[in-house]
Design an enzyme around this catalytic site. Sequence first.
Site, PDB file in Angstrom:
ATOM      1  N   GLU A 186       0.823  -1.219   0.000  1.00  0.00           N
ATOM      2  CA  GLU A 186       0.000   0.000   0.000  1.00  0.00           C
ATOM      3  C   GLU A 186       0.857   1.268   0.000  1.00  0.00           C
ATOM      4  O   GLU A 186       0.502   2.249   0.647  1.00  0.00           O
ATOM      5  CB  GLU A 186      -0.960   0.008   1.201  1.00  0.00           C
ATOM      6  CG  GLU A 186      -1.973  -1.120   1.166  1.00  0.00           C
ATOM      7  CD  GLU A 186      -3.066  -0.983   2.213  1.00  0.00           C
ATOM      8  OE1 GLU A 186      -2.828  -0.371   3.262  1.00  0.00           O
ATOM      9  OE2 GLU A 186      -4.171  -1.473   1.958  1.00  0.00           O
ATOM     10  N   GLU A 255      -6.811  -7.469  -1.084  1.00  0.00           N
ATOM     11  CA  GLU A 255      -7.459  -7.406   0.230  1.00  0.00           C
ATOM     12  C   GLU A 255      -8.920  -7.032   0.082  1.00  0.00           C
ATOM     13  O   GLU A 255      -9.255  -5.887  -0.170  1.00  0.00           O
ATOM     14  CB  GLU A 255      -6.791  -6.349   1.132  1.00  0.00           C
ATOM     15  CG  GLU A 255      -5.412  -6.731   1.573  1.00  0.00           C
ATOM     16  CD  GLU A 255      -4.861  -5.785   2.634  1.00  0.00           C
ATOM     17  OE1 GLU A 255      -5.622  -4.975   3.201  1.00  0.00           O
ATOM     18  OE2 GLU A 255      -3.650  -5.858   2.884  1.00  0.00           O
TER      19      GLU A 255
HETATM   20  C1  LIG Z   1      -5.397   1.259   4.014  1.00  0.00           C
HETATM   21  C2  LIG Z   1      -5.243   0.307   5.130  1.00  0.00           C
HETATM   22  O1  LIG Z   1      -5.697   0.534   6.229  1.00  0.00           O
HETATM   23  N1  LIG Z   1      -4.589  -0.789   4.848  1.00  0.00           N
HETATM   24  C3  LIG Z   1      -4.909  -1.996   5.456  1.00  0.00           C
HETATM   25  C4  LIG Z   1      -5.989  -2.585   4.749  1.00  0.00           C
HETATM   26  O2  LIG Z   1      -6.699  -3.386   5.589  1.00  0.00           O
HETATM   27  C5  LIG Z   1      -6.041  -4.045   6.591  1.00  0.00           C
HETATM   28  C6  LIG Z   1      -6.804  -3.642   7.755  1.00  0.00           C
HETATM   29  O3  LIG Z   1      -7.265  -4.750   8.362  1.00  0.00           O
HETATM   30  C7  LIG Z   1      -4.560  -3.776   6.774  1.00  0.00           C
HETATM   31  O4  LIG Z   1      -3.837  -4.831   7.174  1.00  0.00           O
HETATM   32  C8  LIG Z   1      -4.066  -3.236   5.509  1.00  0.00           C
HETATM   33  O5  LIG Z   1      -2.734  -3.187   5.332  1.00  0.00           O
END
Ligand SMILES: CC(=O)N[C@H]1CO[C@H](CO)[C@@H](O)[C@@H]1O
Length: 833
Positions: A186, A255
């Site tokens: 990310e 995700e």
């Molecule tokens: C944008 C963000 O919060 N990233 C996260 C996405 O969702 C899970 C939250 O459970 C994280 O582990 C991510 O990296």
Amino acid sequence: MSALQCASVVALLVACSIFCSCCASTPLDVSSDARAITINGQRRIILAGSIHYPRSTPQMWPDLIQKSKEGGLNAIETYVFWNAHEAQYRQYDFSGNLDLVRFLRTIQDAGLYAILRIGPYVCAEWNYGGYPIWLHNMQGIQLRTDNSVYKNEMQNFTTMIVNMMKKEELFASQGGPIIIAQIENEYGNVISSYGEAGKQYINWCASMANSLDIGVPWVMCQETDAPAPMLETCNGWYCDQYEPKNSSTPKMWTENWTGWFKGWGGLDPHRTAEDLAYAVARFFQLGGTLQNYYMYHGGTNFGRTAGGPYIATTYDYDAPLDEFGNLNQPKWGHLKELHLQLMSMEKVLTHGDVSSIDYGNDVQVTIYSYNGTASCFFSNANQTTDTTISFQDNQFTVPAWSVSILPDCKTETYNTAKVNSQTTVFVKKANQAEDEPSSLSWSWRPEHVKETVNNGLGSVSANMLIEQKAATNDTSDYLWYMTSLDLAKDDLILGDDLTLRVNTSGHVLHVYLNGKFLGSQWGGDNGKYDFVFEKKVKLNEGKNQLSLLSATVGLKNYGPMFYDVPTGVAGVELIRKLNDELIVKDLSSSKWTYKVGLHGEDHQIQNVESPHSSKWISDSLPTNRMMTWYKTTFKAPLGNDVVVLDLLGMGKGHAWINGRSIGRFWPTYLAVQDGCQETCDYRGPYSDTKCRTNCGGISQRWYHVPRSFIRDDLNTLVLFEEFGGNPSNVKFQTNVVDKVCAAVEEGHTLELSCQGNGRAISSIEFASFGDPKGSCEAFSSGSCDSAAALSVLQEKCVGQESCSIEVSDALLGSANCGFGVQRKLAVQARCHH
Ligand SMILES: CC(=O)N[C@H]1CO[C@H](CO)[C@@H](O)[C@@H]1O
Ligand SMILES: *[C@@H]1O[C@H](CO)[C@@H](O)[C@H](O)[C@H]1NC(C)=O
Ligand SMILES: *[C@@H]1O[C@H](CO)[C@@H](O)[C@H](O)[C@H]1NC(C)=O
Ligand SMILES: *[C@@H]1O[C@H](CO)[C@@H](O)[C@H](O)[C@H]1NC(C)=O
Ligand SMILES: *[C@@H]1O[C@H](CO)[C@@H](O)[C@H](O)[C@H]1NC(C)=O
Ligand SMILES: *[C@@H]1O[C@H](CO)[C@@H](O)[C@H](O)[C@H]1NC(C)=O
Ligand SMILES: *[C@@H]1O[C@H](CO)[C@@H](O)[C@H](O)[C@H]1NC(C)=O
């Protein structure tokens, strides 16, 4: 495989040539294009689910992975947790639940693929996002950017993991299960904070990863400018509208958040099965090729692994497998049905021509056709209004916010809003070990605070306040900040109207002055963790001893420069109001002495084998006493049911079973009062503030005790209580299936199961075939009802572990419902326990 093919594989993987028992398993060629992941020439869609190996135990892994496979997944995804493997610089740990190779082998043995997200920044609500604290404390380092100290360390760890995988032949290119790997995580969400250096860094990440020559594709998630050949992927609640920037690469969703995580003081998040299925069906309707549930099994933040600040010990996530590994129904079952439908269309989805018809008002038909067959998706993205679609001379009703799947474009086999899977209701049951008394008997010992509180004894001193991570290397939650001040008789600070002010960056503070406890305070309200402690005090002429105990509750794991957010004590002042004047004595640069960790931690008293774990006192058990250790013994609950520890009555602290941490506890932290919904409408976009429950409740009362932590004979539980609590109500329980319910439309099959451990259905508490109303534990008959339904169910299900019934009037009798009434069978059954 031919010798020639074999030789080329060996040539490709230099590292492999030393270790490979070449040709033991077939190397797989993994590639991709806009419509498929191609594995050895076979065009595939990938249905994956995240399971983080440190959040369960090796004993749980085979079952979790088997349930994932039965749920219709063909791949398991995990991050790699750097700070768990290399907590100390160049000292590695891959034992127990950190045995990454064993985890991947378990996936391979189940016949599933693996997706390895190395990161090594992982976010994941994991302590400090997976970065080791020694990294933060290195000279000249800047994390996650174009900094050579950082890049060397990132490359060192990434290479070490890749080499380990190669040595074990775990990449698909070597015949192993790993079909895809991920570098960084990310970064696109934060790249703008790093300017030009951010771009250079992400390019470096790409070429570094590429140079490792793993023989399978690399991905970067949430990174629209992923440099080729890195493939970009999407994260989010929905990724149907997402298109990769490079249109010749596949549309992948790394995700898909199946629920959400919980913090101390947070509500219980829920994402409905209907909405999750809708998101997945939409994704494949609009050309998706890989979808991963984050999480499929969330699990538990054992030890001090919870991120933060204030991520709870449970990481249940409302995932299809619950924290303990049980099926979370109806979510698991509803998605399983969807996966079966999608897989039945794999050929046409990955080869077919695509066309679509827009019916207006967010209603859309998508047709995939290939080699004379056609499959259809009918979607209705309108949030409130059901619709009827005329398609090829037939009429189809599509409920609001749903997708229907018609593998032959004629018959609806699945609709995301129609849940036919059972709901399972669990209850907690008393520990039924033999001769186990109804309440535990405790001994205790005080945490030794005299030396810090009275004498200010520590190990290092400095004329400044040190940031907590820098002082502790995160080896403990606790850090003592101690200073003494010698006041002459005429010191202006002596006297009335004196305030002590401590500025902290979080997360919890306990203040002692001259041997006496002055007060405690903690952050967390409205997402703020820094706070100012203020209290009226009176100082003595001569020596005064100020001792501050600062505690962290999980280090921040997300956000731009999250790793630089300070923790601990940031400023200390004495402020006296004298007439109209303020006299301020800033103690921030006084001589401070530090002690890292608790005395009990130093002596490992949670571990009964430790020679220092003696001197437990068995009478006059204190309650509501701060800084107290408690110990008890218990017998293993009989059977195989999940064991939980009910910590009602305790304040905040840490719990160990036979010396192994089951995590932090904080049952006095109540969830906020507002923000719950009484009924949850699956329609409309989900977010983590929708469909929450437990307003004003205890944010986490029960704590998972993995069976493998428990011995057959006598076991020890040790609690460290920081705030003060009462252990007399603490108990071990088992978590068992109490009831199962389902409401299934005519034409489908009702399936009921007590879900394992040999339990049978003991009675049918409700059965109605007609137009029954309500939901599990609140069903009632409607206007029409077949008299035969109850006895049919009793005959087919009672005494069975599971049963399955075609919902039709041939079997259940005529319900005499009016014309056009959609009949269904609603059942509530009880399980033996
Ligand atoms: C944008 C963000 O919060 N990233 C996260 C996405 O969702 C899970 C939250 O459970 C994280 O582990 C991510 O990296
Ligand atoms: C990591 O660094 C150490 C030196 O600190 C070195 O010995 C080791 O070979 C490096 N590992 C890799 C995989 O580069
Ligand atoms: C787009 O992806 C294709 C296939 O992976 C690759 O060959 C091409 O170089 C990529 N284009 C760009 C601009 O990155
Ligand atoms: C196309 O369909 C025919 C008849 O069903 C089948 O024999 C053939 O193998 C199919 N071809 C492909 C490429 O799937
Ligand atoms: C849903 O459909 C109704 C009825 O056609 C319409 O009034 C409404 O605007 C639609 N809502 C959305 C969000 O598209
Ligand atoms: C923290 O780690 C550094 C080396 O990285 C070491 O010098 C220091 O002593 C450690 N401090 C504690 C409290 O462990
Ligand atoms: C402490 O915080 C207060 C209020 O936020 C601020 O005015 C003061 O300057 C801070 N003092 C120190 C020593 O950090």
